[in-house]
Design a protein around this motif. Structure first.
Motif, PDB file in Angstrom:
ATOM      1  N   SER A  13       0.817  -1.206   0.000  1.00 62.98           N
ATOM      2  CA  SER A  13       0.000   0.000   0.000  1.00 62.98           C
ATOM      3  C   SER A  13       0.858   1.266   0.000  1.00 62.98           C
ATOM      4  O   SER A  13       0.640   2.193  -0.780  1.00 62.98           O
ATOM      5  CB  SER A  13      -0.928  -0.035   1.223  1.00 62.98           C
ATOM      6  N   THR A  60       2.216   6.641  -6.884  1.00 60.67           N
ATOM      7  CA  THR A  60       1.194   7.542  -7.413  1.00 60.67           C
ATOM      8  C   THR A  60       1.603   9.008  -7.271  1.00 60.67           C
ATOM      9  O   THR A  60       1.356   9.816  -8.159  1.00 60.67           O
ATOM     10  CB  THR A  60      -0.140   7.305  -6.681  1.00 60.67           C
ATOM     11  N   THR A 100     -10.969   5.179  -6.397  1.00 57.13           N
ATOM     12  CA  THR A 100     -10.206   6.274  -7.001  1.00 57.13           C
ATOM     13  C   THR A 100     -10.879   6.778  -8.275  1.00 57.13           C
ATOM     14  O   THR A 100     -10.906   7.983  -8.543  1.00 57.13           O
ATOM     15  CB  THR A 100      -8.778   5.796  -7.334  1.00 57.13           C
ATOM     16  N   ASN A 157       1.134   4.074  -3.037  1.00 55.37           N
ATOM     17  CA  ASN A 157       0.859   5.497  -2.860  1.00 55.37           C
ATOM     18  C   ASN A 157       2.062   6.366  -3.177  1.00 55.37           C
ATOM     19  O   ASN A 157       1.919   7.435  -3.765  1.00 55.37           O
ATOM     20  CB  ASN A 157       0.375   5.769  -1.439  1.00 55.37           C
ATOM     21  N   THR A 178      -9.537   5.273   0.631  1.00 57.00           N
ATOM     22  CA  THR A 178      -8.630   4.118   0.675  1.00 57.00           C
ATOM     23  C   THR A 178      -8.767   3.367   1.990  1.00 57.00           C
ATOM     24  O   THR A 178      -8.740   2.136   2.025  1.00 57.00           O
ATOM     25  CB  THR A 178      -7.162   4.578   0.520  1.00 57.00           C
ATOM     26  N   SER A 209      -3.349  12.822  -5.224  1.00 57.69           N
ATOM     27  CA  SER A 209      -2.340  11.789  -5.086  1.00 57.69           C
ATOM     28  C   SER A 209      -1.382  12.103  -3.937  1.00 57.69           C
ATOM     29  O   SER A 209      -0.408  11.391  -3.738  1.00 57.69           O
ATOM     30  CB  SER A 209      -1.560  11.645  -6.387  1.00 57.69           C
ATOM     31  N   ASN A 223      -1.115   7.474   5.361  1.00 53.95           N
ATOM     32  CA  ASN A 223      -1.381   6.216   4.665  1.00 53.95           C
ATOM     33  C   ASN A 223      -0.908   5.012   5.492  1.00 53.95           C
ATOM     34  O   ASN A 223      -1.569   3.970   5.547  1.00 53.95           O
ATOM     35  CB  ASN A 223      -0.671   6.271   3.314  1.00 53.95           C
TER      36      ASN A 223
END
Lengths: 469, 469
Positions: free
Chosen positions: A343, A350, B350, A347, B447, B285, B310
């Motif tokens: 994950s 991205t 997304t 990210n 997410t 992003s 995240n």
């Protein structure tokens, strides 16, 4: 704070607010119009719609459910003007055109500048297009058919033919007299193009320069010879970048032999830049055209294709996990932690990807700074990777009281973020070099790399370090 | 195909291509300039740079490594013009300004229109700003200090003060004479504003309308009373939407009491739309400002913050997996397949998110169509979910020869994609209602939901169905 809707009397008669503080139509107003449409009260529809600016009538149509748009368009009568049709979104326009007769559409298209008329006609089905073209008067038809002969999204499609071009020997006074005497000329223009006898542009005069010059001065002294000429087959994205780079308000379009054939103005460029940037966002996320007025079937097709590709890359990642079944059985903590590595890597990839795709789209990332930019992204990724690795490693170490596990997850995160940084910049650059749109498929590749490699590095290190079986 | 660089003689003397087919500086050219900078040969630098358009000189500076930009700017001498300084990206401008004396910066700023001068000065450190302001002549300083008193990214910062405003009683002839006689007026303008004695705008005349009218006609007959007035404190994104909605080339800016204080033109709006769309991509992003010229420390800070968030959401997902440790131990296939459910859900979320954020940013998604849009996204998600569920279920069933497992993964994927569709539209709409920027934090929430719920539904169904556990 705009003065549209302009008529204060109508606003006085009608206490309901039409526009909210963001300049959007209020929900109350839209509901009231829709009620009138439903009850077949066309007079009430016209009374409500009449004070609106064309741009707000277009918004109203966009906010009307698809199955009622045609009815509303018909109910509005002549308030359904050519400018309104030019303003609405493509999907909405289809609904309206379906409800109108070809002769009505031709009549509306005939009132518009060529660029707007082409925008309306180019999206129609071939047979509807033929029906409308047949209803146009021959001169308009020839112009529009000519425009349609250029590739979609090229300068030839977005330019208008209506322009003012004069010979070099004219004086300012003669030019002004010419404009006053020829009332058939276009009424809105921002620059006058000076052309040679072959109709090739030799210079451009902004109107303000002309107005500030004495009558006897020749236009060749007022004009600027340095000008940005747009080839008629240039892609609209490229045209928009020229406008942006040279801060243009309008620019001449020339054909293959260099003759002046049209003009593009900044108000169209504003739409194109919005469209192209939207395309990048939506393509990066695999949402296709991604308009909220797009028919459900189209949205389904665009998005499901992407998710099937994503299913493929996810299965590659699963295949890698399957190779480590024995290790996971002996240490279930690996299954618990492995999604974190993937994950975070995804990210981080991205982030780099978004920066790179936009830098490519706006011509900021070019041949001369590619190597430097890749090296920059790798350094950023290593710094970020080290930070996240330390945090995740400490967390895992304390929670599982296993410092070998902590070391393994930290190392895997550092490697995966570094890989994410490298692939996030290198893949879009490579696609761009191969003349592919980097926004379309980069993120599939980058996610596949960060997912698969994330699992491989983490589980591989776990086995290699003797942590698990 | 642009005629810049304009001088054919220089191109003849110098066989090297300066611009490639995309209108970017060639790598050879940039390298040659950098070599000249490195060897201290300022004459050669000036010879190479001299034929370039200001916009290309700006590109050259952007493509120069950060530590050599100041040296290049100094080497260029007076080719380092005010227009070049206005054109370059903020980060690049900082490097250049650091290399120049405050008096030089003030001299350059003084040559520009107020909007460009403000753009240069607003980003400087407070002390540098003071030093430059002190060097400006008092009139320029007052104007710039006034502009700086408006909020960042407001109309007051992007407008220019240089404009032409005339009283209603003037005739076209008087207006043209006035423009010819007052050579101190601004030279580039696209519209003339007609104002009342309190300097409040009563109408706007496009220059082309004026040029096509007879001398004796009063401007009040030429002007259009319906005009879009921009309040001086309006956010630039809102200003850009007005320009787009009403297809404007320029618009009057008014202060709180309705008096005309400035003008905004479409060439600035082109930059703003690009900027705002870029912001949405980069925020979605988590890449912060995300410019390839941003200092590494700034990129690190912006991106690491996002990845730490995240990491938090990934740990929530891991915590959920940890609750199913026993199930995974008895059936390691669950660990192999679970990332598929989470990954597909995340990508579906997304897609919806990207569509929703752009629809909100461009005022397409408003109060009157929120419910319809949410319902639309749910239907699309259910269709997509059913498709992907069938494919993934069949695949898992055949590979593992376990049709209960196939049913569990299919059900989990369907539920997670539906949830992704719902949260992908509902979360940004909710944030927008709460006056938060939906691009900034939506994807963290979406997410978290698709990851955590993906694992929970899949592993939960596996246990509940008696498949494992």
């Amino acid at each position: 704070m705009t003065s549209e809707p302009a008529d204060p009397e109508i606003l006085d008669n009608d206490v309901m607010e039409t526009l909210d503080e963001d300049n959007n139509l209020t929900r109350d107003f839209v509901d009231r119009v829709l009620d009138a449409v439903e009850s077949g009260d066309h007079d009430e529809v016209r009374r409500l719609v009449e004070p609106l600016h064309e741009a707000d009538i277009a918004d109203l149509l966009e906010q009307t459910p698809s199955d009622q748009r045609g009815v509303l368009a018909v109910a509005m009568g002549d308030l359904m003007s050519a400018d309104v049709l030019a303003e609405v979104n493509d999907y909405v326009r289809e609904d309206i055109i379906d409800a109108l007769q070809p002769a009505q559409v031709a009549d509306l298209a005939g009132q518009l500048d060529t660029d707007d008329a082409v925008a309306i006609i180019e999206d129609m089905e071939i047979e509807d297009q033929q029906a409308v073209l047949a209803e146009l008067d021959p001169e308009d038809r020839a112009v529009i058919e000519d425009a349609l002969s250029y590739p979609e999204e090229s300068a030839g499609r977005i330019m208008q033919r209506e322009l003012v071009a004069v010979p070099e020997h004219m004086t300012v006074g003669q030019l002004i007299d010419y404009l006053r005497d020829h009332q058939d000329l276009t009424t809105e223009f921002w620059e006058v193009f000076v052309v040679d006898p072959q109709h090739k542009p030799v210079g451009t005069c902004k109107l303000s320069w002309i107005m500030r010059s004495q009558r006897k001065v020749p236009v060749s002294e007022v004009m600027k010879r340095e000008q940005t000429l747009i080839p008629v087959d240039m892609d609209q994205e490229e045209v928009a970048l020229r406008f942006q780079k040279y801060a243009l308000i309008s620019a001449a379009v020339v054909d293959q032999s260099g003759r002046l054939v049209g003009v593009i103005t900044a108000d169209d460029i504003v739409h194109i830049i919005q469209e192209e940037a939207d395309e990048d966002i939506l393509r990066l996320s695999g949402a296709g055209e991604g308009d909220i007025n797009e028919p459900i079937a189209d949205s389904y097709k665009a998005r499901v294709r992407w998710l099937i590709a994503n299913l493929g890359t996810a299965m590659v990642a699963s295949f890698i996990i399957a190779q480590f079944g024995a290790a996971i059985e002996t240490m279930v903590a690996l299954a618990v932690l492995m999604p974190i590595v993937a994950s975070i890597g995804g990210n981080a990839g991205t982030q780099t990807l978004a920066v790179t795709v936009r830098a490519l789209a706006t011509n900021q990332l070019t041949q001369s700074n590619t190597v430097r930019s890749i090296w920059r992204e790798i350094r950023v990724a290593l710094l970020i990777g080290a930070t996240i690795a330390v945090i995740a490693g400490l967390g895992a170490g304390f929670i599982f009281s296993n410092w070998l596990l902590a070391g393994v997850i930290a190392a895997a995160i550092l490697c995966n973020i570094a890989l994410a940084g490298l692939s996030g910049v290198a893949i879009p650059v490579l696609l761009d070099r191969l003349d592919q749109d980097p926004a379309v498929s980069s993120s599939i590749f980058v996610t596949m790399i960060t997912d698969s490699m994330g699992f491989l590095i983490f589980l591989g290190l776990a086995v290699f370090s003797g942590l698990a079986g």
